[in-house]
Design a protein around this motif. Sequence first.
Motif, PDB file in Angstrom:
ATOM      1  N   VAL A  69       1.069  -1.205  -0.078  1.00 49.28           N
ATOM      2  CA  VAL A  69      -0.086   0.040   0.049  1.00 49.28           C
ATOM      3  C   VAL A  69       0.803   1.240   0.058  1.00 49.28           C
ATOM      4  N   ARG A  70       1.989   1.265   0.840  1.00 52.67           N
ATOM      5  CA  ARG A  70       2.735   2.428   0.925  1.00 52.67           C
ATOM      6  C   ARG A  70       3.304   2.677  -0.349  1.00 52.67           C
ATOM      7  N   ASP A  71       3.748   1.895  -1.320  1.00 47.50           N
ATOM      8  CA  ASP A  71       4.472   2.242  -2.508  1.00 47.50           C
ATOM      9  C   ASP A  71       3.524   2.857  -3.556  1.00 47.50           C
ATOM     10  N   LEU A  72       2.207   2.902  -3.425  1.00 47.11           N
ATOM     11  CA  LEU A  72       1.094   3.205  -4.509  1.00 47.11           C
ATOM     12  C   LEU A  72       1.270   4.538  -4.563  1.00 47.11           C
ATOM     13  N   ALA A  73       0.894   5.013  -5.916  1.00 45.97           N
ATOM     14  CA  ALA A  73       0.976   6.499  -5.886  1.00 45.97           C
ATOM     15  C   ALA A  73      -0.643   6.805  -5.579  1.00 45.97           C
ATOM     16  N   PRO A  74      -0.967   7.993  -5.172  1.00 48.62           N
ATOM     17  CA  PRO A  74      -2.193   8.311  -4.797  1.00 48.62           C
ATOM     18  C   PRO A  74      -3.386   7.943  -5.559  1.00 48.62           C
ATOM     19  N   GLU A  75      -3.356   8.104  -7.236  1.00 46.48           N
ATOM     20  CA  GLU A  75      -4.097   8.043  -7.915  1.00 46.48           C
ATOM     21  C   GLU A  75      -4.347   6.510  -8.038  1.00 46.48           C
ATOM     22  N   GLU A  76      -3.321   5.737  -8.119  1.00 49.46           N
ATOM     23  CA  GLU A  76      -3.386   4.466  -8.396  1.00 49.46           C
ATOM     24  C   GLU A  76      -4.055   3.780  -6.833  1.00 49.46           C
ATOM     25  N   ARG A  77      -3.764   4.296  -5.708  1.00 52.10           N
ATOM     26  CA  ARG A  77      -4.304   3.894  -4.396  1.00 52.10           C
ATOM     27  C   ARG A  77      -6.025   4.199  -4.708  1.00 52.10           C
ATOM     28  N   ALA A  78      -6.181   5.423  -5.170  1.00 48.24           N
ATOM     29  CA  ALA A  78      -7.788   5.422  -5.111  1.00 48.24           C
ATOM     30  C   ALA A  78      -8.287   4.581  -5.983  1.00 48.24           C
ATOM     31  N   ARG A  79      -7.828   4.300  -7.155  1.00 52.43           N
ATOM     32  CA  ARG A  79      -8.547   3.541  -8.334  1.00 52.43           C
ATOM     33  C   ARG A  79      -8.597   2.005  -7.687  1.00 52.43           C
ATOM     34  N   LEU A  80      -7.546   1.685  -7.019  1.00 47.56           N
ATOM     35  CA  LEU A  80      -7.569   0.025  -6.554  1.00 47.56           C
ATOM     36  C   LEU A  80      -8.580   0.231  -5.234  1.00 47.56           C
ATOM     37  N   GLU A  81      -8.614   1.206  -4.477  1.00 45.77           N
ATOM     38  CA  GLU A  81      -9.441   0.976  -3.473  1.00 45.77           C
ATOM     39  C   GLU A  81     -11.006   1.383  -3.864  1.00 45.77           C
ATOM     40  N   ASN A  82     -11.459   1.837  -5.101  1.00 42.88           N
ATOM     41  CA  ASN A  82     -12.605   1.820  -5.599  1.00 42.88           C
ATOM     42  C   ASN A  82     -12.908   0.373  -6.200  1.00 42.88           C
ATOM     43  N   LEU A  83     -12.042  -0.292  -6.735  1.00 46.47           N
ATOM     44  CA  LEU A  83     -12.160  -1.708  -7.236  1.00 46.47           C
ATOM     45  C   LEU A  83     -12.440  -2.294  -5.980  1.00 46.47           C
ATOM     46  N   LEU A  84     -11.524  -2.152  -5.058  1.00 45.35           N
ATOM     47  CA  LEU A  84     -11.656  -3.117  -3.722  1.00 45.35           C
ATOM     48  C   LEU A  84     -13.033  -3.038  -3.041  1.00 45.35           C
ATOM     49  N   VAL A  85     -13.660  -1.947  -2.987  1.00 45.35           N
ATOM     50  CA  VAL A  85     -15.084  -1.598  -2.523  1.00 45.35           C
ATOM     51  C   VAL A  85     -15.929  -2.291  -3.410  1.00 45.35           C
ATOM     52  N   LYS A  86     -15.996  -2.098  -4.632  1.00 46.27           N
ATOM     53  CA  LYS A  86     -16.940  -2.837  -5.506  1.00 46.27           C
ATOM     54  C   LYS A  86     -16.782  -4.261  -5.227  1.00 46.27           C
ATOM     55  N   LYS A  87     -15.617  -4.820  -5.165  1.00 47.54           N
ATOM     56  CA  LYS A  87     -15.641  -6.314  -5.065  1.00 47.54           C
ATOM     57  C   LYS A  87     -16.041  -6.705  -3.746  1.00 47.54           C
ATOM     58  N   ILE A  88     -15.916  -6.000  -2.819  1.00 47.93           N
ATOM     59  CA  ILE A  88     -16.469  -6.071  -1.502  1.00 47.93           C
ATOM     60  C   ILE A  88     -18.215  -6.227  -1.414  1.00 47.93           C
ATOM     61  N   ASP A  89     -18.555  -5.172  -2.137  1.00 42.74           N
ATOM     62  CA  ASP A  89     -19.937  -4.965  -2.438  1.00 42.74           C
ATOM     63  C   ASP A  89     -20.505  -6.278  -3.088  1.00 42.74           C
ATOM     64  N   LEU A  90     -19.775  -6.704  -4.091  1.00 44.53           N
ATOM     65  CA  LEU A  90     -20.540  -7.847  -4.781  1.00 44.53           C
ATOM     66  C   LEU A  90     -20.323  -9.132  -4.040  1.00 44.53           C
ATOM     67  N   ARG A  91     -19.504  -9.300  -3.250  1.00 46.44           N
ATOM     68  CA  ARG A  91     -19.394 -10.471  -2.585  1.00 46.44           C
ATOM     69  C   ARG A  91     -20.137 -10.567  -1.184  1.00 46.44           C
ATOM     70  N   LEU A  92     -20.308  -9.251  -0.489  1.00 47.48           N
ATOM     71  CA  LEU A  92     -21.043  -9.396   0.634  1.00 47.48           C
ATOM     72  C   LEU A  92     -22.622  -9.177   0.247  1.00 47.48           C
ATOM     73  N   LEU A  93     -22.824  -7.945  -0.220  1.00 40.67           N
ATOM     74  CA  LEU A  93     -24.281  -7.395  -0.037  1.00 40.67           C
ATOM     75  C   LEU A  93     -25.431  -8.213  -0.634  1.00 40.67           C
ATOM     76  N   PRO A  94     -25.034  -8.656  -1.947  1.00 38.75           N
ATOM     77  CA  PRO A  94     -26.304  -9.702  -2.391  1.00 38.75           C
ATOM     78  C   PRO A  94     -26.849 -10.755  -1.623  1.00 38.75           C
ATOM     79  N   MET A  95     -25.543 -11.542  -0.858  1.00 34.10           N
ATOM     80  CA  MET A  95     -26.031 -12.666   0.022  1.00 34.10           C
ATOM     81  C   MET A  95     -26.638 -12.121   1.261  1.00 34.10           C
ATOM     82  N   LEU A  96     -25.958 -11.029   1.791  1.00 40.00           N
ATOM     83  CA  LEU A  96     -26.461 -10.674   3.216  1.00 40.00           C
ATOM     84  C   LEU A  96     -27.900 -10.107   2.901  1.00 40.00           C
ATOM     85  N   ILE A  97     -28.321  -9.568   1.893  1.00 40.74           N
ATOM     86  CA  ILE A  97     -29.699  -8.964   1.707  1.00 40.74           C
ATOM     87  C   ILE A  97     -30.461 -10.017   1.708  1.00 40.74           C
ATOM     88  N   LEU A  98     -29.963 -11.202   0.769  1.00 41.05           N
ATOM     89  CA  LEU A  98     -30.988 -12.325   0.436  1.00 41.05           C
ATOM     90  C   LEU A  98     -31.119 -13.034   2.056  1.00 41.05           C
TER      91      LEU A  98
END
Length: 540
Positions: A69-98
């Motif tokens: 994480v430390r070696d990431l540029a701010p723009e790359e960090r933001a991009r990866l974090e957005n992708l991570l949140v989407k990945k977490i959303d898809l993994r957690l939310l549909p099943m938890l809602i159901l």
Amino acid sequence: MATPYQTGPFYGPGGLWKSKKKQTEPTSSRDPFNGEDDKLDVEHVSNTSLDPTDAARPARSRREAPPLVRDLAPEERARLENLLVKKIDLRLLPMLILMYLMNYLDRNNIAAARLAGLEEELELTGTQYLTCVSILFVGYILMQVPSNLFMNKIGKPALYLPTCMIVWGVISAATAAAESFGGLIAIRFFLGFVEAAYFPGCLFFLSSWYTRKELGFRTAILYSGSLMSGAFSGLITAGITGGMDGKRGLRAWRWLFIIEGVITIVIAFAAYFVLPNFPRTTTWLTEEDRQLAIWRLDEDIGEDDWTGAQNQTFWHGMKLAFQDIKMWNLMVLLFCFVASGTVTNLFPTIVKTLGYNNIHSLLLTVPPYVLGVITTFLNSWHADRTGERYFHITLPLYFAVIAFVIAAATIKTGPRYLAMMLMIPGVYTGYVVALAWISNTLPRPPAKRAAALAAINAVSNASSIYASYLYPESAGPRYIVAMSVNCVTAFIAIVAATVLRFTLVHLNKKLDRGEVVEGAVAVGEAVPGEAAKKGFRFVL
């Protein structure tokens, strides 16, 4: 000797010369989250530069971001974090809602079963049916705090939550075998006992994956499962009543419990293969994603979250939660919210007083829940977008108060159905934001958060024990006592939210002055990310 303002890799806050770190292995080979960085050879600590307030405060070692994480540029960090949140959303939310949809459906389908012949076939008299509704919440309340603390202790929600779901699915399906008032009471009690694990467990689960600014909308998405279950319950029961009543010698209400119980069990088995554990104990993320998932929570609060079972003690978490006055304030707020929302426990019965037949009455229960889902999503999305909680909680409650007044004041069909359309959105639109406010206000340590979430949810649901008795059929169609109580509790919820906001404003001002506040990270302490820049602040 360190000067008062000396800084560097071996100096802590206030110029303390703390230690040199062991370098027995390359940094890259270590697990950045296993605590190795905190194992120090202490050579010298000088207190000459400390003022009295610093001396009383435990020293913090500055934590650095893990290598990936430390070696990431701010723009790359933001991009990866957005992708991570989407990945977490898809993994957690549909099943938890159901899962939550089935949790709420299995808990409240007795309200729809009343219109499908349950009360008539079991020959329930007087308040027996209302007792069957209420008894579930006795078991539900008893199990919530122990369940949440246990799940936090073992750190395996992916195993614990689906297992509980299988058990309550079996119990729910077994309701179809009830032949008497006593049998139904026993089944309902144990159903509540097992179902208690799910909702507070999910709230804690979400708060272990999402930052504070993300949590409100995700809580709303989760709670949409309960609102959708209210809509589906009416549709499913109407379909079963119209097409399966008497099939194989079983009344429609028995088919209702069998079908919904079996669906619950099937979904629970699927959940074993979908749900993750906590960020630190999960296996489905890449190493880079895992480090980022842990670190972004660390940045958000200034303190690491779930670190290991040895750090999650039952009694310590309860003690911390019960000693915090903010938890008691939140408990009053949530209790009054749920007390106002108990109208949903018997909503089909209330809608039936409009004078339509059973099937039409069940169908008329759908639109208020659909409207509730829409307003809940919009309100929670805006609350997270703006970072504001108080007005997103209190403004919908004013509509709830208006709805309860209209329902108690008239017997005309149009105004009364308008009131019913406003009741559910009026209560639950702000309720889900209030749920997120718990984790925002009591964020760390996780054992405290788990205890507080469970205790607040348990006490708030105590209102469901007595509330059912406010809705005897003889009190219809206006249900003056029930609507008056709902109106008062909604107003008290507004007052409790106002008191909490003033409290948090006061605490934030103390933090602005650099004063120590229990459960918060003050400005100037060695903490990561945003917390290092401006310090922890309570969300208002």
